[in-house]
Every structure is written in structure tokens, then in C-alpha cells.
Design a protein around this motif. Structure first.
Motif, short mmCIF file in Angstrom:
data_model
loop_
_atom_site.label_atom_id
_atom_site.label_comp_id
_atom_site.label_asym_id
_atom_site.label_seq_id
_atom_site.Cartn_x
_atom_site.Cartn_y
_atom_site.Cartn_z
N MET A 4 0.66 -1.01 0.00
CA MET A 4 -0.25 -0.37 -0.39
C MET A 4 0.50 1.37 0.50
O MET A 4 0.45 2.16 -1.01
CB MET A 4 -0.91 -0.24 0.94
N THR A 5 1.84 1.02 0.95
CA THR A 5 2.92 2.54 0.70
C THR A 5 3.55 2.64 -0.47
O THR A 5 4.20 2.03 -1.14
CB THR A 5 3.62 2.73 1.75
N GLY A 6 3.57 3.34 -1.32
CA GLY A 6 4.66 4.39 -2.02
C GLY A 6 6.04 4.45 -1.76
O GLY A 6 6.29 4.52 -0.78
N ASP A 7 6.51 5.13 -3.36
CA ASP A 7 8.09 4.98 -2.07
C ASP A 7 7.97 6.66 -2.26
O ASP A 7 7.15 7.71 -3.00
CB ASP A 7 8.96 5.43 -4.03
N VAL A 8 8.75 6.75 -1.26
CA VAL A 8 9.01 8.33 -0.65
C VAL A 8 9.42 9.24 -2.24
O VAL A 8 10.57 8.86 -1.64
CB VAL A 8 9.30 7.96 1.20
N ILE A 9 8.83 10.37 -1.77
CA ILE A 9 9.43 10.89 -2.69
C ILE A 9 9.53 12.06 -2.19
O ILE A 9 9.41 12.82 -1.46
CB ILE A 9 8.92 11.17 -3.74
N ASN A 10 11.23 12.83 -2.41
CA ASN A 10 11.56 14.55 -1.49
C ASN A 10 11.18 15.38 -3.28
O ASN A 10 11.51 15.74 -3.96
CB ASN A 10 12.81 14.89 -1.46
N LEU A 11 10.36 16.39 -2.64
CA LEU A 11 9.33 16.91 -2.58
C LEU A 11 10.45 18.33 -3.74
O LEU A 11 10.45 18.72 -4.78
CB LEU A 11 7.97 17.92 -2.92
N ARG A 12 11.36 19.01 -2.51
CA ARG A 12 12.73 19.61 -3.53
C ARG A 12 13.22 18.70 -4.30
O ARG A 12 13.98 19.65 -5.57
CB ARG A 12 13.39 19.89 -1.88
N GLN A 13 13.67 17.59 -4.51
CA GLN A 13 14.60 17.22 -5.24
C GLN A 13 13.36 17.01 -6.62
O GLN A 13 14.08 17.06 -7.46
CB GLN A 13 15.44 16.21 -5.26
N PHE A 14 12.60 16.96 -6.61
CA PHE A 14 11.47 16.31 -7.56
C PHE A 14 11.39 17.53 -8.37
O PHE A 14 11.42 18.39 -9.58
CB PHE A 14 9.86 16.01 -7.06
#
Length: 70
Positions: free
Chosen positions: A1-11
Motif C-alpha cells: 500500500m505504501t508507495g515510494d517516498v519522493i523528496n518534493l524539493r528534489q522533484f
């Protein structure tokens, strides 16, 4: 159920970099000419202008004024 954690700043930074790269590519297409290409074009234009001027017949200004009086 949990997805990959994405760093929004890097994105965001990655997205901005790709957008800037796309804009840079457009600018290279629109405006980009190397210094060699610019100097070659200028040299060819100067040569053509010189050849054109060599064939020009110049008349003295006094002859032009006398021709209108007759």
C-alpha cells in the motif's frame, strides 16, 4: 500500500532543470550560431559588397549638374 517516498524539493529542482534545458534548446535553435559561422557570413557579405562596388561607374558631380541644363 505504501508507495515510494519522493523528496518534493528534489522533484521540483529536477523539473525546473528539464524545463530550463528545453528552453535552452529552443534558444540554441533560434539564436545559436557559432562565432566561426558569424564571421564566415560577414566575410562573404563583405566580399560580395566589394565586388559589387568594383563594377560601379562613378560620375563626377559636375557632369550631373550640367546634364540637367541642356
Amino acid at each position: 500500500m505504501t508507495g515510494d517516498v519522493i523528496n518534493l524539493r528534489q522533484f521540483r529542482k529536477r523539473r525546473e532543470r528539464t524545463e530550463k534545458e528545453k528552453q535552452a534548446e529552443q534558444n540554441r535553435i533560434s539564436f545559436g550560431r557559432t562565432k566561426a559561422e558569424k564571421s564566415l557570413t560577414k566575410a562573404l557579405n563583405d566580399k560580395a559588397e566589394t565586388r559589387l562596388d568594383q563594377g560601379r561607374i562613378e560620375r563626377p558631380a559636375a557632369d550631373e549638374g550640367d546634364a540637367g541644363k541642356d
